[in-house]
Design a protein around this motif. Sequence first.
Motif, PDB file in Angstrom:
ATOM      1  N   ASP A 139     -15.442  12.811 -15.851  1.00 35.40           N
ATOM      2  CA  ASP A 139     -15.344  14.257 -16.404  1.00 35.40           C
ATOM      3  C   ASP A 139     -16.458  14.583 -17.272  1.00 35.40           C
ATOM      4  O   ASP A 139     -17.092  13.628 -17.860  1.00 35.40           O
TER       5      ASP A 139
ATOM      6  N   THR B 257     -21.061  16.295  -9.925  1.00 32.74           N
ATOM      7  CA  THR B 257     -19.930  15.135  -9.353  1.00 32.74           C
ATOM      8  C   THR B 257     -20.404  14.578  -8.126  1.00 32.74           C
ATOM      9  O   THR B 257     -20.791  15.088  -7.204  1.00 32.74           O
TER      10      THR B 257
ATOM     11  N   GLY C 108     -16.047  10.705  -7.034  1.00 33.71           N
ATOM     12  CA  GLY C 108     -15.319  11.172  -8.389  1.00 33.71           C
ATOM     13  C   GLY C 108     -16.390  10.905  -9.611  1.00 33.71           C
ATOM     14  O   GLY C 108     -15.974  11.646 -10.746  1.00 33.71           O
TER      15      GLY C 108
ATOM     16  N   VAL D  74     -18.855  11.358 -12.438  1.00 33.21           N
ATOM     17  CA  VAL D  74     -19.533  12.550 -13.035  1.00 33.21           C
ATOM     18  C   VAL D  74     -20.929  12.135 -13.823  1.00 33.21           C
ATOM     19  O   VAL D  74     -20.614  11.114 -14.529  1.00 33.21           O
TER      20      VAL D  74
END
Lengths: 338, 101
Positions: free
Chosen positions: A195, A271, A275, A277
């Motif tokens: 993230d 992204t 997955g 980032v």
Amino acid sequence: MVELLNTLYATTPGTSLHLDGDALRLVHPERTGRHLVPLVRLDHIVAWNGVALSDDLLHRCAADGRSVTWVTRNGRFLGRVSGPQTGNPMLRLGQFRAYEDPGHRLMLGRCLVAGKLHNYRQLLLRAARDSSGARQTRLREIAARHAEALTELAAARSLTAVLGIEGQAARGYFRGLDVLSPGVGAGRTRRPTLDPVNCLLSFGYGMLRVAVHGALEQVGLDPYIGYLHGVRSGKPALALDLMEEFRPLLVDRLVLTLFNRGQVATRHTETLPGGAVQLTDEGRRMFLEQWSTARERKWHHAGLVSDLPAALLPLVQARLLARHLRGDSESYLPWTVT
Amino acid sequence: MDGDLMELLITYDVDTTDREGERRLRRVAKVCEGIGHRVQKSVFEIVCDPVQRVRLEAALSDVIDHQRDSVRVYRLNQGTFAEAHHLGAAIAPPHHGPLIV
């Protein structure tokens, strides 16, 4: 006092850096004109992969004692060159002897973790002061757990116990990330980061590592012989050790502030399929601008009369550590804020 | 922190009527580029400490022809560069700001 010199961050792929007299010349096919930076005003060059440095420039930097670091596009450390080795052999012997002595190693491990826990607690308490309700309660809870961990640390009898206390506190802290900055996810992910907040944290730790590694080399300590982090080939254990006390306030705080102020936009990260980032070129530039400004922010230092800019803290702490390892001071006092 | 630092403005005239003069002009520019930022064709803004200033003036003095060229060094109050206004196609040299390229 030493002058606070600039660090050049060369991020744009396709850029090449050359020596031009006493200046550094930047060349990029899309940039017209001559771009020169006087070398006397630079103390370090950080080059992202994709940036080329000429041999002449490297030789000049080595001769002047100016170091060069290469990092990946995500800010992970790739390599570093500096001129002839600095420091004296007595200091290095002291550093090795402390490593061989389990009691001494434990004591240093405790000091380093104590600095980290204390500063994380301060960060949490400050955040709690600015919030209210359930958020405040949770932040205070996590801070209280850090306080308990500090007490347990004093009683820890082995390095494994110290690492256990540190790990547990860190997990508690990262689980509370969503309370520290609303809108971000909880938990720490790395390699790859999953993230934006973890992505910025990793990038920030990478920049901090560059600074701490350089500071250790500058005072003549071996960055690869550490106390808390085990010695493994290619792992700068002492750099990782000394980073601990700076993480909370120099990196986490900056990253959380950027999120709280809404300065991190969707265009700053991307992204990848799978997955992971990572920062975009624009995001990297944004963070580095903030990082450079934060380097100049002055912090209180308990051992010194005047406040110090963030950029000099690693150097001062590396000197204090060297002083201790040479036997000139009883113990190592980490940098902490109150 | 920056107590010892000073801000200098350097302007120069080099007589370039012959090849030797052109060479001196290039050399003066080279010396200045090694320490400061070029803001106009023969105007440099420099942030340096006293030792660097002595070195700079010695280097310039070695390069120029004392009969035909002139170099002027102005010492400015700290912070003058930051307050400078510019009009037209002027550049803002990054004296203290972040250096990210």
